[in-house]
Design a protein around this motif. Structure first.
Motif, PDB file in Angstrom:
ATOM      1  N   GLU A  74      -6.217   9.391  10.290  1.00  0.00           N
ATOM      2  CA  GLU A  74      -7.024   8.906  11.417  1.00  0.00           C
ATOM      3  C   GLU A  74      -7.987   7.794  10.990  1.00  0.00           C
ATOM      4  OE1 GLU A  74      -7.384  11.803  14.953  1.00  0.00           O
ATOM      5  OE2 GLU A  74      -8.409  12.779  13.285  1.00  0.00           O
ATOM      6  N   ASP A  75      -7.510   6.915  10.131  1.00  0.00           N
ATOM      7  CA  ASP A  75      -8.357   5.835   9.624  1.00  0.00           C
ATOM      8  C   ASP A  75      -7.740   4.458   9.841  1.00  0.00           C
ATOM      9  OD1 ASP A  75      -6.239   6.091   7.886  1.00  0.00           O
ATOM     10  OD2 ASP A  75      -7.448   6.356   6.080  1.00  0.00           O
ATOM     11  N   ASP A  76      -6.624   4.393  10.580  1.00  0.00           N
ATOM     12  CA  ASP A  76      -5.931   3.134  10.864  1.00  0.00           C
ATOM     13  C   ASP A  76      -5.468   2.427   9.592  1.00  0.00           C
ATOM     14  OD1 ASP A  76      -6.007   3.199  13.690  1.00  0.00           O
ATOM     15  OD2 ASP A  76      -8.100   2.559  13.671  1.00  0.00           O
ATOM     16  N   ASP A  77      -5.176   3.177   8.535  1.00  0.00           N
ATOM     17  CA  ASP A  77      -4.760   2.580   7.270  1.00  0.00           C
ATOM     18  C   ASP A  77      -3.264   2.286   7.314  1.00  0.00           C
ATOM     19  OD1 ASP A  77      -4.122   1.856   4.677  1.00  0.00           O
ATOM     20  OD2 ASP A  77      -5.442   3.340   3.753  1.00  0.00           O
ATOM     21  N   MET A  78      -2.934   1.026   7.557  1.00  0.00           N
ATOM     22  CA  MET A  78      -1.542   0.617   7.679  1.00  0.00           C
ATOM     23  C   MET A  78      -0.793   0.722   6.352  1.00  0.00           C
ATOM     24  SD  MET A  78       0.804  -0.428   9.704  1.00  0.00           S
ATOM     25  CE  MET A  78       2.389  -1.296   9.636  1.00  0.00           C
ATOM     26  N   ILE A  79      -1.487   0.513   5.251  1.00  0.00           N
ATOM     27  CA  ILE A  79      -0.836   0.635   3.946  1.00  0.00           C
ATOM     28  C   ILE A  79      -0.318   2.059   3.761  1.00  0.00           C
ATOM     29  CG2 ILE A  79      -1.187   0.584   1.444  1.00  0.00           C
ATOM     30  CD1 ILE A  79      -3.220  -1.643   1.867  1.00  0.00           C
ATOM     31  N   ARG A  80      -1.147   3.040   4.049  1.00  0.00           N
ATOM     32  CA  ARG A  80      -0.726   4.428   3.891  1.00  0.00           C
ATOM     33  C   ARG A  80       0.420   4.764   4.847  1.00  0.00           C
ATOM     34  NH1 ARG A  80      -5.262   6.723   4.358  1.00  0.00           N
ATOM     35  NH2 ARG A  80      -5.783   7.181   2.194  1.00  0.00           N
ATOM     36  N   SER A 104      -7.278  -2.745   6.434  1.00  0.00           N
ATOM     37  CA  SER A 104      -6.152  -2.088   5.777  1.00  0.00           C
ATOM     38  C   SER A 104      -4.999  -3.045   5.503  1.00  0.00           C
ATOM     39  CB  SER A 104      -5.658  -0.914   6.634  1.00  0.00           C
ATOM     40  OG  SER A 104      -4.875  -1.376   7.721  1.00  0.00           O
ATOM     41  N   GLY A 105      -5.237  -4.337   5.632  1.00  0.00           N
ATOM     42  CA  GLY A 105      -4.230  -5.303   5.226  1.00  0.00           C
ATOM     43  C   GLY A 105      -3.393  -5.896   6.322  1.00  0.00           C
ATOM     44  N   CYS A 106      -3.718  -5.607   7.569  1.00  0.00           N
ATOM     45  CA  CYS A 106      -2.932  -6.144   8.681  1.00  0.00           C
ATOM     46  C   CYS A 106      -3.338  -7.578   8.993  1.00  0.00           C
ATOM     47  CB  CYS A 106      -3.115  -5.297   9.937  1.00  0.00           C
ATOM     48  SG  CYS A 106      -2.290  -3.708   9.868  1.00  0.00           S
ATOM     49  N   PHE A 137       2.371   0.194  -5.545  1.00  0.00           N
ATOM     50  CA  PHE A 137       1.989   0.063  -4.134  1.00  0.00           C
ATOM     51  C   PHE A 137       2.411   1.304  -3.362  1.00  0.00           C
ATOM     52  CE2 PHE A 137       3.063  -0.963   0.250  1.00  0.00           C
ATOM     53  CZ  PHE A 137       1.906  -1.575   0.695  1.00  0.00           C
ATOM     54  N   PHE A 138       3.680   1.682  -3.484  1.00  0.00           N
ATOM     55  CA  PHE A 138       4.171   2.823  -2.710  1.00  0.00           C
ATOM     56  C   PHE A 138       3.668   4.159  -3.255  1.00  0.00           C
ATOM     57  CE2 PHE A 138       7.299  -0.137  -0.868  1.00  0.00           C
ATOM     58  CZ  PHE A 138       7.247   0.276   0.454  1.00  0.00           C
ATOM     59  N   ALA A 139       3.256   4.191  -4.517  1.00  0.00           N
ATOM     60  CA  ALA A 139       2.759   5.442  -5.100  1.00  0.00           C
ATOM     61  C   ALA A 139       1.318   5.735  -4.727  1.00  0.00           C
ATOM     62  CB  ALA A 139       2.897   5.396  -6.620  1.00  0.00           C
ATOM     63  N   ARG A 140       0.472   4.694  -4.588  1.00  0.00           N
ATOM     64  CA  ARG A 140      -0.958   5.011  -4.499  1.00  0.00           C
ATOM     65  C   ARG A 140      -1.818   4.031  -3.723  1.00  0.00           C
ATOM     66  NH1 ARG A 140      -1.921   3.968 -10.953  1.00  0.00           N
ATOM     67  NH2 ARG A 140      -0.356   5.640 -10.982  1.00  0.00           N
ATOM     68  N   ALA A 141      -1.294   2.937  -3.228  1.00  0.00           N
ATOM     69  CA  ALA A 141      -2.144   1.942  -2.570  1.00  0.00           C
ATOM     70  C   ALA A 141      -2.716   2.475  -1.254  1.00  0.00           C
ATOM     71  CB  ALA A 141      -1.364   0.655  -2.313  1.00  0.00           C
ATOM     72  N   THR A 142      -3.943   2.071  -0.958  1.00  0.00           N
ATOM     73  CA  THR A 142      -4.591   2.365   0.321  1.00  0.00           C
ATOM     74  C   THR A 142      -5.453   1.159   0.690  1.00  0.00           C
ATOM     75  OG1 THR A 142      -6.651   3.317  -0.544  1.00  0.00           O
ATOM     76  CG2 THR A 142      -4.751   4.821  -0.303  1.00  0.00           C
ATOM     77  N   ALA A 143      -6.122   1.266   1.814  1.00  0.00           N
ATOM     78  CA  ALA A 143      -7.029   0.202   2.226  1.00  0.00           C
ATOM     79  C   ALA A 143      -8.132  -0.028   1.198  1.00  0.00           C
ATOM     80  CB  ALA A 143      -7.637   0.546   3.580  1.00  0.00           C
ATOM     81  N   VAL A 157       7.087  -0.758  11.355  1.00  0.00           N
ATOM     82  CA  VAL A 157       6.188   0.388  11.192  1.00  0.00           C
ATOM     83  C   VAL A 157       4.946   0.162  12.045  1.00  0.00           C
ATOM     84  CG1 VAL A 157       4.803   1.734   9.561  1.00  0.00           C
ATOM     85  CG2 VAL A 157       7.031   0.838   8.860  1.00  0.00           C
ATOM     86  N   GLY A 158       4.478   1.233  12.687  1.00  0.00           N
ATOM     87  CA  GLY A 158       3.253   1.161  13.473  1.00  0.00           C
ATOM     88  C   GLY A 158       2.345   2.334  13.186  1.00  0.00           C
ATOM     89  N   VAL A 159       1.075   2.168  13.490  1.00  0.00           N
ATOM     90  CA  VAL A 159       0.077   3.228  13.313  1.00  0.00           C
ATOM     91  C   VAL A 159      -0.040   4.075  14.576  1.00  0.00           C
ATOM     92  CG1 VAL A 159      -2.386   3.663  12.963  1.00  0.00           C
ATOM     93  CG2 VAL A 159      -1.204   2.005  11.530  1.00  0.00           C
ATOM     94  N   ASP A 160       0.195   3.475  15.751  1.00  0.00           N
ATOM     95  CA  ASP A 160       0.192   4.190  17.026  1.00  0.00           C
ATOM     96  C   ASP A 160      -1.170   4.782  17.352  1.00  0.00           C
ATOM     97  OD1 ASP A 160       1.375   5.092  19.383  1.00  0.00           O
ATOM     98  OD2 ASP A 160       2.007   6.994  18.512  1.00  0.00           O
ATOM     99  N   GLY A 161      -2.233   4.223  16.801  1.00  0.00           N
ATOM    100  CA  GLY A 161      -3.566   4.746  17.088  1.00  0.00           C
ATOM    101  C   GLY A 161      -3.793   6.153  16.584  1.00  0.00           C
ATOM    102  N   GLN A 162      -2.930   6.628  15.676  1.00  0.00           N
ATOM    103  CA  GLN A 162      -3.023   8.009  15.208  1.00  0.00           C
ATOM    104  C   GLN A 162      -2.497   8.073  13.777  1.00  0.00           C
ATOM    105  OE1 GLN A 162      -4.298  10.511  17.285  1.00  0.00           O
ATOM    106  NE2 GLN A 162      -4.286  11.846  15.530  1.00  0.00           N
TER     107      GLN A 162
END
Length: 483
Positions: free
Chosen positions: A331-337, A105-107, A410-416, A322-327
């Motif tokens: 539930e896909d660890d997608d940091m971009i989203r 997811s880009g991390c 990017f902010f409108a639609r980007a994902t992993a 910003v963090g994902v926090d494992g949640q």
């Protein structure tokens, strides 16, 4: 080993002079050596968007989606006890899967606040397995073993909770959650032994007090002293839920953030996750001390913790990450989203913007790197680490109707799904959805198989869970003063 190479970008976000077009980025030994005009690309060249690799500044490296263990939409105070079902069956596989998803997811860097050890290994050997997983994926990480020594079930004496349950269920809870903690000295010593074993250019070991409500005054003061003596960073939850807010107000009449300042924890070495229920004067103190706040939007929504004063914190000068926090939200660890979600929730109303989107993206990445203890700011500039995220701009701008700012798309639609490459320290760790060093699907399948077999070990807890959850809800409702 040194890593050198070059990358073409039809668009960049993250250069000091602002977004640019048609750029060539070169690096040697993992450091950017040139960022220059590439001229007009030949017809048919794939368009790409290159930006700094993302930094997941608060995570727990959870092996599989937590709702698979029956946690969906539980508040934290019930969610945490339930997560014992997800105790890692194998430390390496349990870490490599979420770290691989983070990379996809880009991390380029992840904070691993390690709250759920397997219990099958010595803590130092377990940390070695997590570090090995990060090395195989290619990520930079911070590793903070979560340490605690009080309040295993509720924010106070659990006697009243246990007294409302049948004797066999109360005994199950005592045996499962209420074991005697290690001494503060031993907890700190273990963290420092872990640092001796795994600290290095790609790994930063930090003190990881789980949260003020879970740590004694003696433990927190000892961490503050040792952090000041050694310079070791500290990573901690703060004011995540309304129940924690209530506990803090009852326990610290002078204020919980004032308490942290009094004991010496409030410093630029400290990163605070959540702060959902922080008050304006507390945000001012956090900003003045140079601490960082990590917001975790998907997790806060799943656990019904609240949204938090994130825009207010930004405007008061807090360093936000910003963090994902494992949640993550899906539930896909997608940091971009998760970055997009944080911006959508807190970026402003109507014509009033809390921040500019490029500023939020770049500053949250820079502050995330600081929280993780990684070098550089993440900018695409000579002398910075060669840590990049490359997105498929042809897919991101599929319609190609008018020229649109890349940051807006990017902010409108980007994902992993838009990730082409992730490069960390000059090494390509993700290319076209593949991780050269890891078979993620195999790791996840092995985890699923192991968990299905291990559920028989938790048969009693699963059977009695409805009564346990009801007792937890009753205790917390009474604690906060709800009907």
């Amino acid at each position: 080993m040194s890593f050198s190479g070059e990358l073409y970008a039809s668009h960049t976000i993250g250069e000091p002079q602002g977004p640019q077009d048609n750029r060539r980025i070169r690096w040697q030994h993992g450091v950017i050596t040139a960022v220059e005009d590439a001229g007009t690309a030949p017809a048919g060249t794939r368009r790409t968007l290159v930006m700094p690799a993302l930094a997941n500044a608060h995570d727990h490296a959870r092996p599989l989606p937590m709702s698979s263990f029956g946690t969906a939409f539980l508040p934290l105070e019930a969610w945490l006890p339930r997560t014992i079902l997800a105790t890692p069956p194998d430390a390496y596989k349990a870490a490599v899967a979420p770290l691989a998803r983070a990379a996809l997811s880009g991390c380029g860097a992840v904070m691993v606040h390690y709250t759920r050890p397997s219990g099958k290994l010595d803590p130092i050997d377990e940390a070695r397995e997590v570090a090995r997983a990060a090395r195989d994926v290619g990520l930079r990480i911070a590793f903070a073993p979560a340490i605690r020594d009080r309040n295993p079930l509720v924010y106070g004496d659990e006697t009243a909770l246990l007294g409302k349950l049948p004797a066999d269920i109360a005994a199950l809870l005592r045996d499962t959650y209420c074991r005697p903690p290690l001494s503060p000295a031993r907890l700190i010593e273990t963290t420092e032994q872990i640092a001796e074993a795994i600290q290095g250019p790609m790994v930063d070991v930090q003190f990881g007090p789980a949260g003020v409500q879970w740590c004694s005054d003696e433990l927190l003061r000892a961490i503050a002293r040792r952090s000041a003596e050694t310079g070791r960073r500290v990573h901690m939850h703060l004011l995540e839920t309304p129940y924690q807010r209530r506990w803090a107000d009852l326990t610290f009449p002078q204020g919980i953030v004032t308490y942290l300042k009094e004991i010496g924890l409030l410093s630029p070495r400290l990163t605070l996750a959540h702060c959902v229920h922080a008050r304006p004067h507390e945000l001012d103190m956090i900003a003045a001390a140079g601490c960082r706040i990590v917001t975790n939007s998907g997790s806060n929504l799943h656990l019904r913790s609240g949204l938090g004063p994130i825009a207010d914190a930004w405007q008061r000068g807090c360093s936000l990450a910003v963090g994902v926090d494992g949640q993550a939200f899906d539930e896909d660890d997608d940091m971009i989203r998760e970055i997009r979600l944080a911006n959508a929730l807190h970026g402003g109303k109507g014509f009033a913007q809390a921040w500019s989107r490029p500023e939020f993206l770049l500053q949250s990445t820079a502050h995330g790197r600081q929280a993780i203890g990684m070098p550089g700011t993440g900018k695409i500039a000579v002398g910075e680490p060669a840590d990049f995220l490359q997105l498929d701009y042809d897919r991101l701008d599929l319609d190609r109707i008018i020229a649109v700012e890349p940051v807006d798309l990017f902010f409108a639609r980007a994902t992993a799904q838009h990730v082409l490459q992730v490069i960390v320290a000059g090494k390509t760790i993700v290319t076209h959805g593949n991780l050269p060093g890891v078979d993620l699907q195999a790791a996840e399948n092995q985890l699923r198989s192991s968990y299905r077999q291990s559920m028989q070990d938790h048969a009693a807890l699963t059977r009695d869970w409805p009564r346990i959850e009801a007792a937890l809800a009753e205790w917390n409702a009474a604690f906060i003063g709800c009907c």
